[in-house]
Design an enzyme around this catalytic site. Structure first.
Site, PDB file in Angstrom:
ATOM      1  CD1 TRP A  38      99.622  16.750  43.903  1.00 54.09           C
ATOM      2  CD2 TRP A  38      97.752  17.947  43.707  1.00 54.09           C
ATOM      3  NE1 TRP A  38      98.567  15.908  44.115  1.00 54.09           N
ATOM      4  CE2 TRP A  38      97.395  16.618  44.002  1.00 54.09           C
ATOM      5  CE3 TRP A  38      96.732  18.881  43.533  1.00 54.09           C
ATOM      6  CZ2 TRP A  38      96.067  16.207  44.135  1.00 54.09           C
ATOM      7  CZ3 TRP A  38      95.410  18.464  43.665  1.00 54.09           C
ATOM      8  CH2 TRP A  38      95.089  17.141  43.962  1.00 54.09           C
ATOM      9  CB  THR A  92      99.911  10.134  38.622  1.00 54.89           C
ATOM     10  OG1 THR A  92      99.294   9.071  37.892  1.00 54.89           O
ATOM     11  CG2 THR A  92     100.127   9.723  40.057  1.00 54.89           C
ATOM     12  CD  GLU A  93      99.227  12.354  43.966  1.00 58.43           C
ATOM     13  OE1 GLU A  93      99.173  13.450  44.542  1.00 58.43           O
ATOM     14  OE2 GLU A  93      98.452  11.410  44.225  1.00 58.43           O
ATOM     15  CG  LEU A  94      97.734  18.328  39.830  1.00 56.35           C
ATOM     16  CD1 LEU A  94      97.626  19.733  40.427  1.00 56.35           C
ATOM     17  CD2 LEU A  94      96.762  18.191  38.678  1.00 56.35           C
ATOM     18  CG  HIS A 115      97.053   7.815  41.327  1.00 62.23           C
ATOM     19  ND1 HIS A 115      96.249   8.859  40.931  1.00 62.23           N
ATOM     20  CD2 HIS A 115      97.817   8.303  42.335  1.00 62.23           C
ATOM     21  CE1 HIS A 115      96.505   9.916  41.680  1.00 62.23           C
ATOM     22  NE2 HIS A 115      97.472   9.617  42.525  1.00 62.23           N
TER      23      HIS A 115
END
Length: 440
Positions: A299, A145-147, A109
């Site tokens: 995001w 990771t995290e869009l 991530h």
């Protein structure tokens, strides 16, 4: 016909213990095992296990009409294996239905896509190998990771063999356009891009249990009506959520599980709706246009950019010092060092250093083991300093590093010899005691 694409992110980092300045060079174990285990077991009981059970029932009850997708980080899977193997078994049951798609992402991530293509590919390949091993699927869709996404990243992901990628339907990128269509990468149009409908997603993820919200309480019927109210020409509504929404961010007492149980049945009452996985969306729909994202989006937070992780000088310094070590790491063959390198890259470490205290402050406090972002920075840099010393000893690049390496090897040899001698002394003393007993 509108199709609903329901996707969940599953991730928990390996959190570091309080690593003091005086630990540097003396103690090479960085992890808070108690905290990691207690948090993982807590979330498994509150979220992963009950929600997986509900999804399994929904899939079986709707006979192929209800589908979902997950991306699970490698470090989350590692913790399931260590602390809650029953969670992996519950995900395997979902995979066996054929109605659940598992996506590719970075193993830890990380934010490595911003730094190095080769390291990025290594981490993705690690996570994909786990997905294949555990769930018997080979991902064709990528979720960073995290869009986090940009035109350049999308092109890189396509060249790695992925057909589609998920990201945020950020206002400053879309402008007048709607997120409710399929788009493509502006550099390489062969990569399909699915955009999150953040309003409808956040109604569940953030606003659901808030009694001060004008739409509280949210019911399956009300939510389905909102879906019906979306422009009739729309083709796909992407609902992307943290999996911890169910039972953790939104506690059981809010009625979130009842909402989840009732939603698919209510949606499927209407013939204009269906459910699709991301790969089905990419296969069945045609992009309406390219989406131009010259600078990375995500995001996270209201800005939907990278400031959650790289928005202040502490984060930038830690991030740059970490990846300055990459050339040496690529020469390293020590498996323990490679593991520590991998876990050091988790984006959560930089997220804890964020100094936002306004609208997004509560989000950054979620399972944050530090009292302040400054403490997070100091702790991380102490760990990184010790890691650097170990790395320099294993991969020396100058005379000073060579001397340190030689001294480290000598110390290790002496410690091993001392341990051997102490063991011999212990055996001799025990032997002597036995002889003395016989003489008595």
């Amino acid at each position: 016909m509108k199709t609903i694409c329901l996707y969940f992110q599953v991730h928990q980092p390996f959190r570091f213990r309080r690593y003091r300045f005086f630990d540097i060079g003396n103690n090479h174990y960085y992890y808070d095992d108690y905290t990691n285990e207690s948090i993982l077991v807590k979330i498994a009981q509150k979220c992963y296990l009950p929600t997986n059970e509900i999804l399994l029932k929904l899939i079986k009850a709707n006979k192929g009409k209800f589908k979902v997708a997950f991306s699970i980080s490698g470090v989350a899977i590692k913790q399931f294996q260590l602390y809650a193997p029953e969670v992996i078994e519950s995900f395997k049951k979902l995979a066996d239905t054929g109605q659940v798609e598992f996506l590719a992402e970075t193993y830890c991530h990380s934010l490595v896509a911003l730094k190095d293509k080769d390291e990025f590919k290594r981490q993705v390949d690690m996570q994909v190998a786990l997905v294949k091993e555990l769930f018997n699927q080979e991902p064709s869709v990528f979720r960073n990771t995290e869009l986090i996404y940009s035109d350049e990243m999308g092109d890189m992901v396509y060249k790695m063999g992925y057909k589609a990628m998920l990201t945020e339907g950020a206002k400053h990128v879309l402008g007048w356009k709607s997120p409710n269509y399929l788009y493509c990468n502006s550099i390489n149009p062969k990569l399909k891009v699915l955009l999150k409908n953040f309003v409808l997603s956040d109604d569940i993820a953030f606003r659901f249990g808030h009694k001060g919200w004008s739409e509280w309480p949210l019911t399956p019927e009300k939510y389905t009506q909102w879906l019906k109210d979306v422009d009739a020409k729309s083709e796909v509504i992407n609902l992307f959520l943290d999996y911890e929404t169910f039972g953790e961010h939104q506690w059981k007492e809010t009625g979130i599980f009842e909402f989840l149980e009732g939603l698919p049945k209510e949606i499927l009452k209407h013939k204009e709706f269906s459910f699709s996985t991301p790969s089905e969306v990419a296969k069945n729909l045609q992009p309406v246009s390219a989406i131009n994202v010259p600078y990375p989006i995500s995001w996270a937070d209201e800005e939907r950019d990278l400031t959650a992780w790289l928005g202040n000088e502490m984060q930038e310094e830690a991030f740059n010092k970490l990846y300055a070590l990459l050339p040496k790491v690529q020469k390293c063959t020590d498996p323990k060092l490679i593991d520590d390198w991998t876990y050091l890259q988790a984006s959560d470490h930089f997220y804890y250093m964020c100094t936002k205290y306004f609208s997004d402050g509560d989000v950054h406090a979620y399972f944050n083991p530090y009292e302040s972002p400054y403490q997070a920075f100091i702790n991380y840099m102490n760990v990184l300093s010790d890691f650097t010393l170990r790395l320099n000893a294993v991969v020396p690049e100058n005379e000073e590093d060579e001397n340190i390496s030689n001294l480290s090897n000598l110390l290790a040899e002496k410690e091993a010899k001392i341990a051997e001698l102490e063991e011999n002394i212990k055996r001799l003393r025990e032997k002597q005691k036995k002889v003395e007993k016989k003489l008595i």
